[in-house]
Design a protein around this motif. Sequence first.
Motif, PDB file in Angstrom:
ATOM      1  N   ALA A  41      13.714 -51.415   6.364  1.00  0.00           N
ATOM      2  CA  ALA A  41      12.557 -51.667   5.499  1.00  0.00           C
ATOM      3  C   ALA A  41      12.496 -53.111   5.017  1.00  0.00           C
ATOM      4  CB  ALA A  41      12.603 -50.723   4.301  1.00  0.00           C
ATOM      5  N   GLY A  42      13.491 -53.908   5.379  1.00  0.00           N
ATOM      6  CA  GLY A  42      13.481 -55.300   4.962  1.00  0.00           C
ATOM      7  C   GLY A  42      13.817 -55.490   3.500  1.00  0.00           C
ATOM      8  N   ALA A  43      14.468 -54.498   2.892  1.00  0.00           N
ATOM      9  CA  ALA A  43      14.855 -54.631   1.482  1.00  0.00           C
ATOM     10  C   ALA A  43      16.103 -55.512   1.383  1.00  0.00           C
ATOM     11  CB  ALA A  43      15.133 -53.259   0.887  1.00  0.00           C
ATOM     12  N   ALA A  44      16.246 -56.182   0.253  1.00  0.00           N
ATOM     13  CA  ALA A  44      17.429 -57.012   0.046  1.00  0.00           C
ATOM     14  C   ALA A  44      18.631 -56.118  -0.200  1.00  0.00           C
ATOM     15  CB  ALA A  44      17.212 -57.950  -1.132  1.00  0.00           C
ATOM     16  N   LEU A  45      19.764 -56.486   0.388  1.00  0.00           N
ATOM     17  CA  LEU A  45      20.980 -55.712   0.176  1.00  0.00           C
ATOM     18  C   LEU A  45      21.741 -56.301  -1.006  1.00  0.00           C
ATOM     19  CD1 LEU A  45      22.228 -55.326   3.864  1.00  0.00           C
ATOM     20  CD2 LEU A  45      20.756 -53.803   2.543  1.00  0.00           C
ATOM     21  N   ASP A  46      22.320 -55.434  -1.821  1.00  0.00           N
ATOM     22  CA  ASP A  46      23.141 -55.967  -2.909  1.00  0.00           C
ATOM     23  C   ASP A  46      24.599 -56.028  -2.455  1.00  0.00           C
ATOM     24  OD1 ASP A  46      24.108 -53.374  -3.100  1.00  0.00           O
ATOM     25  OD2 ASP A  46      22.754 -52.837  -4.744  1.00  0.00           O
ATOM     26  N   LYS A  47      25.451 -56.504  -3.367  1.00  0.00           N
ATOM     27  CA  LYS A  47      26.849 -56.720  -2.984  1.00  0.00           C
ATOM     28  C   LYS A  47      27.513 -55.405  -2.586  1.00  0.00           C
ATOM     29  CE  LYS A  47      31.070 -59.068  -4.376  1.00  0.00           C
ATOM     30  NZ  LYS A  47      32.048 -57.994  -4.243  1.00  0.00           N
ATOM     31  N   ALA A  48      27.179 -54.345  -3.306  1.00  0.00           N
ATOM     32  CA  ALA A  48      27.790 -53.042  -3.006  1.00  0.00           C
ATOM     33  C   ALA A  48      27.429 -52.580  -1.592  1.00  0.00           C
ATOM     34  CB  ALA A  48      27.343 -52.011  -4.038  1.00  0.00           C
ATOM     35  N   ASP A  49      26.181 -52.851  -1.167  1.00  0.00           N
ATOM     36  CA  ASP A  49      25.771 -52.482   0.191  1.00  0.00           C
ATOM     37  C   ASP A  49      26.627 -53.205   1.230  1.00  0.00           C
ATOM     38  OD1 ASP A  49      23.669 -50.861  -0.707  1.00  0.00           O
ATOM     39  OD2 ASP A  49      22.282 -52.561  -0.795  1.00  0.00           O
ATOM     40  N   HIS A  50      26.752 -54.529   1.025  1.00  0.00           N
ATOM     41  CA  HIS A  50      27.560 -55.317   1.968  1.00  0.00           C
ATOM     42  C   HIS A  50      29.010 -54.837   1.978  1.00  0.00           C
ATOM     43  CE1 HIS A  50      24.602 -58.268   3.193  1.00  0.00           C
ATOM     44  NE2 HIS A  50      24.267 -58.503   1.953  1.00  0.00           N
ATOM     45  N   ASP A  51      29.555 -54.618   0.783  1.00  0.00           N
ATOM     46  CA  ASP A  51      30.957 -54.197   0.685  1.00  0.00           C
ATOM     47  C   ASP A  51      31.175 -52.856   1.386  1.00  0.00           C
ATOM     48  OD1 ASP A  51      31.673 -56.440  -0.707  1.00  0.00           O
ATOM     49  OD2 ASP A  51      31.573 -55.521  -2.694  1.00  0.00           O
ATOM     50  N   ARG A  52      30.216 -51.977   1.273  1.00  0.00           N
ATOM     51  CA  ARG A  52      30.338 -50.643   1.857  1.00  0.00           C
ATOM     52  C   ARG A  52      30.450 -50.722   3.377  1.00  0.00           C
ATOM     53  NH1 ARG A  52      25.842 -45.887   1.124  1.00  0.00           N
ATOM     54  NH2 ARG A  52      27.099 -44.167   1.982  1.00  0.00           N
ATOM     55  N   TRP A  53      29.547 -51.498   3.983  1.00  0.00           N
ATOM     56  CA  TRP A  53      29.550 -51.615   5.446  1.00  0.00           C
ATOM     57  C   TRP A  53      30.796 -52.360   5.916  1.00  0.00           C
ATOM     58  CZ3 TRP A  53      28.517 -49.204   9.424  1.00  0.00           C
ATOM     59  CH2 TRP A  53      28.271 -49.793  10.670  1.00  0.00           C
TER      60      TRP A  53
END
Lengths: 406, 379
Positions: A41-53
């Motif tokens: 959807a082109g939404a901005a990822l937050d730090k938690a999103d990056h950390d999770r992946w």
Amino acid sequence: MDEQETDVDLTYNDDERAFRDEVRGFLAEQLPPALSAKVRAGAALDKADHDRWHAILNAKGWLAPTWPEEHGGCGWDAVRRHIFEEECALAHAPRIVPFGLTMLGPVLMQFGSDAQKAHYLPRILSGEDWWCQGYSEPGAGSDLASLKTRAVRDGDHYVVNGQKTWTTLGQHANKIFCLVRTDPDAKAQEGISFLLIDMDTPGIELRPIMLLDGTPEVNEVWFTDVRVPVENRVGEENKGWTYAKYLLTHERTNIAGVGFSRAGLASVKRMARAEMSGGRPLIENPFFAARLAQVEIDLMAMATTNLRIISRAARGQAPGVESSMLKVKGTVIRQEINDLARRAAGPYAMPFVSEALEGDNAPVGPDYAGPVARQYFNNRKLSIFGGSNEIQRNIIAKTVLAGDRR
Amino acid sequence: MNFELTEERQMLQDTLRRFLSDRYDTRVRNAILESDLGYAPEIWRQLAELGVIGALFTEAQGGFGGMGFDIATVFEELGRAGVVEPFLDCALLGGGLLAALGNEAQQALVEAVIAGECQLALAHGEPAGRYDLEHVATRAVPDGAGVVLNGRKAVVVNAEAADHVIVSARESGSVLDRAGISLFVVPRDADGMTLTGYPLISGGRAAELVLDHVRLGPEARLGAAGAGYEALSTRIAAAHVALSAEALGAMETATALTRDYMTTRTQFGRPIATFQALQHRMADLLIEVEQARSAVILAAGHLEAAPLERDRNGAAARTLIGRVGRLVAEETIQLHGGIAMTQEYELAHIAKRIVMTDHRFGDTDYHLERFIALGRDAA
């Protein structure tokens, strides 16, 4: 050269196809749908999103495709790395944050001390350290070697003063790797050192820069009498430019962004099937269809150029000016796809629906329309950063016109 | 042959340019962009006093201009300064439709618009309508002496600020018929009309409108039943001149900022304006901006011509400016580098204005198709 000459083969071999299936299986199973939905959807990822992946990839052992196995890498050849990157992009996986993994990591492996490697590399993999990049300065963009941030030796510390800019995602970082000037009297490239700095050292101030699409993605970092232990220098004093150039060549892996373009093109097609213009789907409009086809044709060719270079790299030949060519063509194609997406959305490209609003409010118009104009403007950066496309053309022209054909 | 502005238009241009360069810089505009209203009532009032709105209406309508070149003169200056106030939607479209079709009571609103005391919006586009001007699915059904409206309207610019919204609705025919479209003047707070507002990426605000059994008396009707398309297409033709001129003004600012930046920014020990590769790209932009200027002159000069000539020149301008605008926006950002992508630098907003012009009343492809079709008719 080869004893047995083999015919051209445009496809992956059986092993490579099996590997691709394995990657697909992993993504289907392990990529959280909530994350891929955000990316799609082109939404901005937050730090938690990056950390999770990051953590999911690390658990699988697939976090560091470019690292050798002894340091926790995958030991993949160039073809496998490409397959992995492309499948991740097509599955709308979050981009791996590159600052530690593909930028600093290789520099430390090549030029860092044993203590630095032992300390920092595992922390990059575990996600304990989030690195950001202190390269560009307000007066040093394309002419990076003219940087002015000073580091003056004071006993067993350097004292750093100056300003860095365009520091991507610096707001999440606890560490920054910096190019600093340690010898102001030497030739520009010869007085630079490479320092590793804790972001919580007194005297560091981070200020967000608001970009034209409304996102605080980049920052300025100010240094006022920041004391950095000498052991945080990578390699030799005044040799930092060599390390920086090495880093820049690693920054250029996956520079073509074929997977991103394929995913983007597929999404434009979905939009153009849904949009109606003059009583028929936009995708049947000859003007739009022609634009779409031109990009697709360019992308097909570039994907093969990319594979040609990868295939050579897998056989041990270092890429030369081709990586500059891929950077220019790859970014132009991605930007063209962003332009098509903007066009496809029609009047519904106009609403500015900020990230904050998206959470609570229903989308305005079709859900695909929300981010397209933002992405179009944001991705103007692609032809500016990582060595602007003008600098890439200089590299190509210098190499070819100087007769240095590879 | 004479391509100079008349003395009156020259004065209008000078006055407007001076006012905006004194009062409307990046910081002022960024504050307006972040405000809840999305425009500055004080600046609106001052510009009305200067006669900027009156310049968009003919003398018979209570103004002192209203011709293609008046519109082009005003909008080029508004574009230069990246003005986000709703001149197009309130004055040229809303006020223009009232002036063209209104009865006596409705004409009184035009006077208020010219004085800067009344805000209007045009609610014509619909969620599935894209740029098709004849697409109207919203229905108006007889209800005593009046009508009841049901439907949805998309991206209605200036709707929240408007005192009255001019709504198009179908009284006969099918969704894509030109005949059967009627216009109604609807008070913004009419029962059954709900607005969901949001900011626009290039400044200002718009709203999604839901019309759920909106009951209107006979006084709400604007113009003859079922005959709205012609008036709409005449006003949209004026909007094409305005949008083209606005984009031209914005392109002038974009290239001027770039020229200044290139001569002051040094890299590799010299101003980047001394690099031939960049010089040539700047030269190409300047060539294209002059093409755009001529396209605006053609469109403005034919606004009062017969519809076919008017529309061919309008479509030509929008086609050319859609292409050139994108080139100028992208190239001026690229020639600057990262600085042009920051909100506090003037070009960021200007580039967004230029590009997003392409999303109003048809993009460059839409107008190319239109130009071809109109040429076929002309034979």
